[in-house]
Design a protein around this motif. Structure first.
Motif, PDB file in Angstrom:
ATOM      1  N   GLY A 355     -11.122   1.852  17.940  1.00 57.77           N
ATOM      2  CA  GLY A 355      -9.871   2.573  18.258  1.00 57.77           C
ATOM      3  C   GLY A 355      -9.017   2.409  16.820  1.00 57.77           C
ATOM      4  N   ALA A 356      -9.179   2.248  15.904  1.00 54.60           N
ATOM      5  CA  ALA A 356      -8.234   2.371  14.652  1.00 54.60           C
ATOM      6  C   ALA A 356      -8.509   3.857  13.854  1.00 54.60           C
ATOM      7  N   VAL A 357      -7.724   4.396  13.536  1.00 54.70           N
ATOM      8  CA  VAL A 357      -7.417   5.621  13.776  1.00 54.70           C
ATOM      9  C   VAL A 357      -6.532   5.634  12.080  1.00 54.70           C
ATOM     10  N   GLN A 358      -7.030   6.602  10.962  1.00 50.71           N
ATOM     11  CA  GLN A 358      -6.407   5.943   9.729  1.00 50.71           C
ATOM     12  C   GLN A 358      -4.721   6.675   9.322  1.00 50.71           C
ATOM     13  N   PRO A 359      -3.640   6.111   9.277  1.00 52.42           N
ATOM     14  CA  PRO A 359      -2.528   6.490   9.663  1.00 52.42           C
ATOM     15  C   PRO A 359      -1.913   7.533   8.798  1.00 52.42           C
ATOM     16  N   ASP A 360      -0.726   8.436   8.706  1.00 54.38           N
ATOM     17  CA  ASP A 360      -0.417   9.052   7.537  1.00 54.38           C
ATOM     18  C   ASP A 360      -0.064   8.700   6.311  1.00 54.38           C
ATOM     19  N   ARG A 361       0.564   7.274   6.444  1.00 56.77           N
ATOM     20  CA  ARG A 361       0.577   6.347   5.503  1.00 56.77           C
ATOM     21  C   ARG A 361       0.034   4.985   5.280  1.00 56.77           C
ATOM     22  N   ALA A 362       0.195   4.894   4.190  1.00 55.30           N
ATOM     23  CA  ALA A 362      -0.558   3.040   3.793  1.00 55.30           C
ATOM     24  C   ALA A 362       0.557   2.760   4.021  1.00 55.30           C
ATOM     25  N   ALA A 363       0.250   1.467   4.385  1.00 52.45           N
ATOM     26  CA  ALA A 363       1.408   0.307   3.922  1.00 52.45           C
ATOM     27  C   ALA A 363       1.194  -0.353   2.539  1.00 52.45           C
ATOM     28  N   TYR A 364       2.312   0.093   2.282  1.00 55.78           N
ATOM     29  CA  TYR A 364       2.622  -0.429   0.302  1.00 55.78           C
ATOM     30  C   TYR A 364       3.101  -1.980   0.281  1.00 55.78           C
ATOM     31  N   ASN A 365       2.202  -2.193  -0.432  1.00 59.17           N
ATOM     32  CA  ASN A 365       2.086  -3.368  -1.046  1.00 59.17           C
ATOM     33  C   ASN A 365       2.666  -3.374  -2.778  1.00 59.17           C
ATOM     34  N   LEU A 366       3.130  -4.816  -3.377  1.00 65.66           N
ATOM     35  CA  LEU A 366       2.796  -4.473  -4.687  1.00 65.66           C
ATOM     36  C   LEU A 366       1.841  -4.203  -5.473  1.00 65.66           C
ATOM     37  N   LEU A 367       0.988  -5.057  -5.363  1.00 63.43           N
ATOM     38  CA  LEU A 367      -0.685  -4.678  -5.644  1.00 63.43           C
ATOM     39  C   LEU A 367      -1.578  -3.128  -5.505  1.00 63.43           C
ATOM     40  N   GLY A 368      -1.353  -2.796  -4.516  1.00 69.43           N
ATOM     41  CA  GLY A 368      -1.677  -1.585  -4.108  1.00 69.43           C
ATOM     42  C   GLY A 368      -2.777  -2.166  -3.686  1.00 69.43           C
ATOM     43  N   TYR A 369      -3.098  -3.028  -2.816  1.00 72.25           N
ATOM     44  CA  TYR A 369      -4.150  -3.204  -1.893  1.00 72.25           C
ATOM     45  C   TYR A 369      -4.548  -2.204  -0.805  1.00 72.25           C
ATOM     46  N   ARG A 370      -5.889  -2.014  -0.241  1.00 71.49           N
ATOM     47  CA  ARG A 370      -5.794  -1.482   1.436  1.00 71.49           C
ATOM     48  C   ARG A 370      -4.938   0.171   1.614  1.00 71.49           C
ATOM     49  N   PHE A 371      -5.376   0.685   0.624  1.00 74.44           N
ATOM     50  CA  PHE A 371      -5.437   2.313   0.844  1.00 74.44           C
ATOM     51  C   PHE A 371      -5.829   2.679   1.949  1.00 74.44           C
ATOM     52  N   ASP A 372      -5.113   3.930   3.075  1.00 71.75           N
ATOM     53  CA  ASP A 372      -6.150   4.088   4.142  1.00 71.75           C
ATOM     54  C   ASP A 372      -6.179   4.783   4.797  1.00 71.75           C
ATOM     55  N   ALA A 373      -4.668   6.186   4.178  1.00 72.10           N
ATOM     56  CA  ALA A 373      -3.768   6.421   4.742  1.00 72.10           C
ATOM     57  C   ALA A 373      -4.764   7.381   4.462  1.00 72.10           C
ATOM     58  N   VAL A 374      -4.570   9.236   5.700  1.00 74.83           N
ATOM     59  CA  VAL A 374      -5.202   9.821   5.429  1.00 74.83           C
ATOM     60  C   VAL A 374      -5.084  10.704   3.575  1.00 74.83           C
ATOM     61  N   VAL A 375      -6.482  11.056   2.813  1.00 79.34           N
ATOM     62  CA  VAL A 375      -5.722  11.522   1.950  1.00 79.34           C
ATOM     63  C   VAL A 375      -5.245  12.750   1.705  1.00 79.34           C
ATOM     64  N   ARG A 376      -4.744  13.251   0.681  1.00 81.95           N
ATOM     65  CA  ARG A 376      -4.524  14.921   0.642  1.00 81.95           C
ATOM     66  C   ARG A 376      -5.095  15.447  -0.485  1.00 81.95           C
ATOM     67  N   HIS A 377      -6.413  15.831   0.043  1.00 80.41           N
ATOM     68  CA  HIS A 377      -7.782  16.340  -1.604  1.00 80.41           C
ATOM     69  C   HIS A 377      -7.081  17.914  -1.839  1.00 80.41           C
ATOM     70  N   PRO A 378      -6.338  18.164  -3.579  1.00 78.09           N
ATOM     71  CA  PRO A 378      -6.170  19.505  -3.525  1.00 78.09           C
ATOM     72  C   PRO A 378      -7.138  20.622  -3.254  1.00 78.09           C
ATOM     73  N   VAL A 379      -6.380  21.226  -3.435  1.00 77.25           N
ATOM     74  CA  VAL A 379      -7.740  22.619  -3.755  1.00 77.25           C
ATOM     75  C   VAL A 379      -7.262  23.572  -3.413  1.00 77.25           C
ATOM     76  N   VAL A 380      -8.356  24.337  -5.044  1.00 76.43           N
ATOM     77  CA  VAL A 380      -8.087  26.310  -5.188  1.00 76.43           C
ATOM     78  C   VAL A 380      -8.998  27.063  -4.564  1.00 76.43           C
ATOM     79  N   VAL A 381      -7.981  27.491  -3.679  1.00 75.99           N
ATOM     80  CA  VAL A 381      -9.404  29.300  -3.310  1.00 75.99           C
ATOM     81  C   VAL A 381      -8.692  30.482  -4.774  1.00 75.99           C
ATOM     82  N   THR A 382      -9.850  30.954  -5.059  1.00 75.93           N
ATOM     83  CA  THR A 382      -9.498  31.769  -5.511  1.00 75.93           C
ATOM     84  C   THR A 382     -10.463  33.657  -5.028  1.00 75.93           C
TER      85      THR A 382
END
Length: 382
Positions: A355-382
């Motif tokens: 039942g775990a779902v990727q969150p909108d934001r990851a729980a921040y920590n000083l060493l930057g572990y376990r980033f599990d948020a939904v990633v915003r992948h940049p796209v250029v449409v031409t």
């Protein structure tokens, strides 16, 4: 764990048709820029390089996480020594030939660095974190073959008093900020060791390559990659709790919202998704494109993946392509026709069987572990 080979075959292409630049100090295999982003002694797989590959990550595309440098170890003289106060008869050493002669098992599983996605804390959440700036390419799935750690512990005479193990690698001592922390080692609870941990000597049907742990390594399914010790040299078997800098200082969540001194040692990884696209990706407007990606979770099978092109206002279900290995990932596809030129971001969100779902934001920590948020992948449409 299963005693049969439980994954699709390895794609063996002909990518290496031209001489490649020499790898950086510390890594043995070629790291062409079109396939890897190099971060010191670490190498991150470019996700666009996985497009069109089979389920398993080929050895030459698998990311590399080294604390120091890849050692070259002769399997003929290598020994794995089990020792400690929770063995009934004293230290026991196993040779490479010993391992090959024991009942073999195979396991399809991902290995992922705990800092995978660290760069995205800054790029998406404006919360910078020091360390190797992985985006999402510090993960790979392989078919591992070897001997269950439980089998070795039984043969070594582990007693009922055992509560913890300390596997240690044969790479050089790790020095951080002038302090020698010794060889890489991290405690492992006996319960996990007896469950599904493998002492692997093959990767995708071949002997382990040097950068991935030859002659033998641990594979600790679902857990942070630091637990899957490479170049395994010895394992302490203890009747008491064990600690190392890799469990007290490193691989814990530190900072605001976490306990003083850090949270508990990290174990399971969360749910993640990635598009098999360059960063940024480019598409032509008005024609259909087939989006491809992969999703995985340290807690079990991924059961659903959705994609959004409007910052999460609406979501479309992706088609899951593979058998859903509980310790691997699932590949998925979705047809997409961008309507007009411009810049946008594609989002992929996965859910697992717990039942775990990727969150909108990851729980921040000083060493930057376990980033599990939904990633915003940049796209250029031409």
């Amino acid at each position: 764990m299963t005693s049969t080979e439980d994954g699709p075959g390895v794609r063996r292409g002909t990518r290496r048709t031209a001489p490649e630049a020499a790898p950086p100090p510390g890594i043995r295999k070629p790291l062409p820029p079109r396939l890897f982003a190099v971060h010191g002694t670490n190498a991150e797989t470019r996700w666009e390089a996985l497009r069109g590959e089979d389920y398993l990550t080929p050895d030459d595309l698998f990311f590399v996480r080294n604390h120091t440098a890849t050692p070259l170890i002769d399997a003929a003289t290598w020994r794995l020594t089990l020792w400690g106060d929770a063995l009934r008869g004293g230290p026991v050493a196993f040779t490479y030939r010993d391992l090959l002669g024991m009942p073999a098992e195979t396991l399809t599983a991902f290995i992922e660095c705990a800092g995978n996605g660290r760069r995205l804390y800054g790029e998406q959440q404006y919360q910078e974190a020091p360390g190797t700036p992985w985006r999402l390419g510090a993960v790979g799935v392989a078919r591992w073959r070897g001997v269950r750690l439980a089998t070795l512990l039984e043969r070594a005479g582990m007693s009922d008093r055992a509560v913890a193990l300390m596997p240690r690698g044969l790479d050089a001592d790790y020095v951080e900020a002038g302090e020698n922390l010794g060889r890489v080692r991290r405690p492992l609870p006996v319960a996990k060791a007896l469950d599904d941990v493998l002492v692997a000597y093959e990767m995708n049907g071949r002997p382990l390559p040097p950068d991935h742990g030859h002659p033998a390594r641990l594979v600790v399914p679902g857990w942070v990659g630091a637990a899957s010790i490479k170049w395994l040299g010895d394992i302490e078997v203890s009747a008491e709790r064990l600690e190392s800098p890799w469990s007290t200082r490193l691989y814990r969540m530190h900072g605001p919202g976490h306990p003083p001194g850090g949270g508990p040692p990290l174990t399971r990884m969360g749910v993640k998704s990635a598009f098999e696209l360059p960063w940024p990706a480019r598409f032509e407007a008005g024609r259909e494109h087939l989006l491809r990606g992969r999703s995985w979770s340290g807690h079990g099978r991924v059961v659903r993946v959705e994609v959004s092109e409007d910052e999460g206002v609406s979501w479309r279900p992706a088609r899951l392509r593979d058998d859903r290995h509980p310790r691997g990932w699932v590949r998925w596809t979705l047809p997409w026709t961008p309507r007009e030129a411009g810049n946008l971001r594609l989002l992929a969100r996965a859910a697992d069987e717990t039942g775990a779902v990727q969150p909108d934001r990851a729980a921040y920590n000083l060493l930057g572990y376990r980033f599990d948020a939904v990633v915003r992948h940049p796209v250029v449409v031409t």
